[in-house]
Design an enzyme around this catalytic site. Structure first.
Site, PDB file in Angstrom:
ATOM      1  N   ASP A 296       6.317   4.893  -0.603  1.00  0.00           N
ATOM      2  CA  ASP A 296       4.986   4.659  -0.051  1.00  0.00           C
ATOM      3  C   ASP A 296       4.282   6.010   0.039  1.00  0.00           C
ATOM      4  OD1 ASP A 296       2.761   4.254   1.601  1.00  0.00           O
ATOM      5  OD2 ASP A 296       3.784   2.797   2.869  1.00  0.00           O
ATOM      6  N   VAL A 297       3.130   6.162  -0.609  1.00  0.00           N
ATOM      7  CA  VAL A 297       2.462   7.469  -0.651  1.00  0.00           C
ATOM      8  C   VAL A 297       1.947   7.914   0.704  1.00  0.00           C
ATOM      9  CG1 VAL A 297       1.817   7.227  -3.073  1.00  0.00           C
ATOM     10  CG2 VAL A 297       0.201   6.535  -1.283  1.00  0.00           C
TER      11      VAL A 297
ATOM     12  N   TYR B 113     -13.898   4.667  -0.785  1.00  0.00           N
ATOM     13  CA  TYR B 113     -13.383   4.926  -2.128  1.00  0.00           C
ATOM     14  C   TYR B 113     -14.131   6.081  -2.769  1.00  0.00           C
ATOM     15  CZ  TYR B 113     -11.621   3.958  -6.842  1.00  0.00           C
ATOM     16  OH  TYR B 113     -11.009   4.052  -8.080  1.00  0.00           O
TER      17      TYR B 113
ATOM     18  N   SER C 275     -11.878   8.857 -10.117  1.00  0.00           N
ATOM     19  CA  SER C 275     -12.691   7.727 -10.521  1.00  0.00           C
ATOM     20  C   SER C 275     -14.086   8.208 -10.898  1.00  0.00           C
ATOM     21  CB  SER C 275     -12.803   6.713  -9.383  1.00  0.00           C
ATOM     22  OG  SER C 275     -13.749   5.703  -9.686  1.00  0.00           O
TER      23      SER C 275
ATOM     24  N   LYS D  85     -12.233   9.589  -3.656  1.00  0.00           N
ATOM     25  CA  LYS D  85     -12.069   9.938  -5.061  1.00  0.00           C
ATOM     26  C   LYS D  85     -12.845  11.205  -5.414  1.00  0.00           C
ATOM     27  CE  LYS D  85      -9.103   6.908  -6.476  1.00  0.00           C
ATOM     28  NZ  LYS D  85      -7.763   7.324  -6.945  1.00  0.00           N
TER      29      LYS D  85
ATOM     30  N   ASP E 263       6.622   3.388  -7.143  1.00  0.00           N
ATOM     31  CA  ASP E 263       5.631   2.477  -6.598  1.00  0.00           C
ATOM     32  C   ASP E 263       6.074   2.039  -5.206  1.00  0.00           C
ATOM     33  OD1 ASP E 263       3.141   0.947  -7.851  1.00  0.00           O
ATOM     34  OD2 ASP E 263       4.116  -0.439  -6.459  1.00  0.00           O
TER      35      ASP E 263
END
Length: 278
Positions: A81-82, A175, A163, A179, A55
């Site tokens: 951190d992605v 978003y 999602s 997604k 995370d």
């Protein structure tokens, strides 16, 4: 464990016995309940996996790892951190160096309102780019480095959390777009890596009562938590929002050998809400 744990009566079938799982997004936002990533990390560990809980917040990752160890299972926390590829490399190769393999990669990272998402006419370039970096680019580059290991092993399972907003209704532009991108990328990933024995699938959560989803809307809409929960429950044909355990159970199935002939699918976990678009 949280009262909404629909796995309180769980019985381990050791679906992931001896496997190594990297769960990216294994911490969670502050608030009541449990998040999707934390629930998946716990669920995988209960089924025998050794879990690297990754995370951006090492403190939150450590909370998840501590929960797992308290139940007698094996987990290590890792801060990454992605949006930084080198940190993803360190996490993924760190798991292999520690335990000798990488069998499962679970990508559970995503922001919407919390990242500044908005209607098309209101969103800013910076917010759009930031959400793309987190939701889509982070998943792509985590998969890039996991696949390098899995191709050498000629085995592995990747589960990306997209999602229901991807194929369904959603009012905010970044978003939904990102997604949907995760779904398309996962299909490509599955097709191109099937010859190496690698499976790749998506979980598509609908309205899930996670701290991140609920608390963000409490702040954004200036409503009570109870009102937000009631409004979201009313939108689901089954009469309630899902819990993070519903999502984790779906991810567990796709990660396990029970789904050995399943790749390139997008599994809706939404209580039938997608049917409202028909």
């Amino acid at each position: 464990m949280d009262k909404t744990d629909r796995g309180q009566g769980w019985t381990s079938r050791a679906r992931l016995e001896g496997k190594v799982a990297v769960v990216i997004g294994a911490g969670q936002a502050p608030g009541e309940g449990i998040g999707n990533g934390r629930a998946a990390a716990v669920r995988f560990a209960r089924e025998g996996a050794r879990v690297l809980a990754v995370d951006r917040s090492i403190e939150s990752a450590e909370e998840t790892a501590a929960m797992i160890r308290a139940e007698g299972f094996e987990a290590v926390a890792f801060g990454a951190d992605v949006t930084r590829e080198n940190e993803l490399v360190q996490a993924i190769y760190g798991a292999k160096e520690r335990w000798g393999s990488l069998d499962v990669l679970h990508n559970n990272v995503g922001v919407s309102l919390g990242g500044g998402d908005a209607d098309l006419m209101d969103i800013t370039e910076d917010k759009f780019d930031n959400i793309c970096r987190i939701n889509l680019r982070g998943t792509v580059f985590a998969c890039k480095h996991a696949v390098a290991i899995m191709r050498e092993q000629r085995s592995g399972s990747i589960v990306n959390v997209s999602s229901a907003a991807g194929p369904g209704k959603y009012p905010y532009v970044a978003y939904k777009a990102t997604k949907a991108g995760v779904i398309a990328f996962t299909e490509q990933l599955a097709l191109q890596n099937a010859p190496f024995g690698i499976r790749a699938n998506c979980v598509l959560p609908g309205l899930i009562a996670t701290p991140m989803a609920v608390e963000a809307r409490v702040r954004e809409w200036s409503q009570s938590r109870e009102q937000v929960l009631a409004d979201r429950d009313a939108k689901v044909p089954l009469g309630r929002q899902g819990s993070a355990w519903d999502v984790a159970n779906a991810a567990l199935y796709l990660a396990s050998d029970e789904a050995d002939f399943v790749t390139g699918v997008s599994l809706l976990v939404d209580g039938g809400r997608i049917l409202n678009r028909i």
